[in-house]
Design a protein around this motif. Sequence first.
Motif, PDB file in Angstrom:
ATOM      1  N   HIS A   4     -11.944  26.151  -1.048  1.00  0.00           N
ATOM      2  CA  HIS A   4     -13.188  26.359  -0.300  1.00  0.00           C
ATOM      3  C   HIS A   4     -13.155  27.751   0.317  1.00  0.00           C
ATOM      4  O   HIS A   4     -12.169  28.144   0.930  1.00  0.00           O
ATOM      5  N   ASP A   5     -14.248  28.470   0.213  1.00  0.00           N
ATOM      6  CA  ASP A   5     -14.419  29.732   0.928  1.00  0.00           C
ATOM      7  C   ASP A   5     -15.892  29.826   1.309  1.00  0.00           C
ATOM      8  O   ASP A   5     -16.736  30.199   0.491  1.00  0.00           O
ATOM      9  N   GLY A   6     -16.195  29.445   2.532  1.00  0.00           N
ATOM     10  CA  GLY A   6     -17.599  29.347   2.924  1.00  0.00           C
ATOM     11  C   GLY A   6     -18.290  28.264   2.111  1.00  0.00           C
ATOM     12  O   GLY A   6     -17.786  27.147   1.983  1.00  0.00           O
ATOM     13  N   ASN A   7     -19.444  28.613   1.533  1.00  0.00           N
ATOM     14  CA  ASN A   7     -20.157  27.627   0.713  1.00  0.00           C
ATOM     15  C   ASN A   7     -19.783  27.725  -0.766  1.00  0.00           C
ATOM     16  O   ASN A   7     -20.406  27.091  -1.614  1.00  0.00           O
ATOM     17  N   LEU A   8     -18.749  28.513  -1.068  1.00  0.00           N
ATOM     18  CA  LEU A   8     -18.222  28.621  -2.431  1.00  0.00           C
ATOM     19  C   LEU A   8     -17.053  27.641  -2.586  1.00  0.00           C
ATOM     20  O   LEU A   8     -16.116  27.658  -1.789  1.00  0.00           O
ATOM     21  N   ILE A   9     -17.146  26.797  -3.595  1.00  0.00           N
ATOM     22  CA  ILE A   9     -16.065  25.858  -3.888  1.00  0.00           C
ATOM     23  C   ILE A   9     -15.707  26.006  -5.363  1.00  0.00           C
ATOM     24  O   ILE A   9     -16.562  25.817  -6.236  1.00  0.00           O
ATOM     25  N   LYS A  44     -11.879  33.831  -1.865  1.00  0.00           N
ATOM     26  CA  LYS A  44     -10.724  33.085  -2.344  1.00  0.00           C
ATOM     27  C   LYS A  44     -11.215  32.085  -3.385  1.00  0.00           C
ATOM     28  O   LYS A  44     -12.247  31.436  -3.174  1.00  0.00           O
ATOM     29  N   ALA A  45     -10.479  31.953  -4.487  1.00  0.00           N
ATOM     30  CA  ALA A  45     -10.972  31.107  -5.568  1.00  0.00           C
ATOM     31  C   ALA A  45      -9.825  30.641  -6.452  1.00  0.00           C
ATOM     32  O   ALA A  45      -8.693  31.129  -6.362  1.00  0.00           O
ATOM     33  N   THR A  46     -10.145  29.713  -7.338  1.00  0.00           N
ATOM     34  CA  THR A  46      -9.198  29.271  -8.346  1.00  0.00           C
ATOM     35  C   THR A  46      -9.933  28.977  -9.643  1.00  0.00           C
ATOM     36  O   THR A  46     -11.174  28.996  -9.702  1.00  0.00           O
ATOM     37  N   CYS A  47      -9.158  28.695 -10.679  1.00  0.00           N
ATOM     38  CA  CYS A  47      -9.689  28.314 -11.988  1.00  0.00           C
ATOM     39  C   CYS A  47      -8.529  27.706 -12.771  1.00  0.00           C
ATOM     40  O   CYS A  47      -7.465  27.434 -12.195  1.00  0.00           O
TER      41      CYS A  47
END
Length: 221
Positions: free
Chosen positions: A140-145, A115-118
């Motif tokens: 936030h998706d795990g350690n991905l922000i 899951k992400a944004t920009c």
Amino acid sequence: MHIVFVLFDNVTQLDFTGPVQFLSRLPGAQVHVVTKDGAAVTTDCGFSILPRSSFADCPQADILCVPGGHGVRDAIADTALVDFVRQQAKGADYITSVCTGAFILGAAGYLQGKKATCHWAYTQLLPLFGATHVPARVVHDGNLITAGGVTSGIDFALNLIAKIASEDVARTIQLALEYDPAPPFGGGSLKSSSDETVHNLRARVYDKAAAEMKMAIQHII
């Protein structure tokens, strides 16, 4: 705590300078501003930024942050830059991006199934890297922000500070830097802007920019 910001030509400077101003206040933070060869890079504001390090002498990041900008179109095709991000991300506690910097993470293989944004004008391109768009300023998706466009980098930084140090530390830094947004006009998001304003801005800037970004992404995937 090593915080590494990866820069490239034609970067949007506030994608970088917003979060770095806040993250540099983290207790124990050591900020590393890096470019491929250690040389200055241009920004979209007409000035340059002089980095601290090159890829070759950069330490392993605990927090890896990739800003965005129109320069992302070339950056995702830069094998050395993408490989550096990929290798740094393997050992980082947090892998982060602001605005279209998400596409560099995508090129490095870190958006697949996430899951992400920009920036709002480019969110339709996230699925090209296997990501699912979430309409939020910080995702936030795990350690991905990932953070949305430009100013959301400050929100991302405060979210991360709270996660690492505490909400009290984040609130203290927020007060120290007097981050208390009170924009003079409404309309800083798609929800709060008129259809006419959105249409005109897309037609003037983002239809072309998004099409060029899509072509650049399709060229590497």
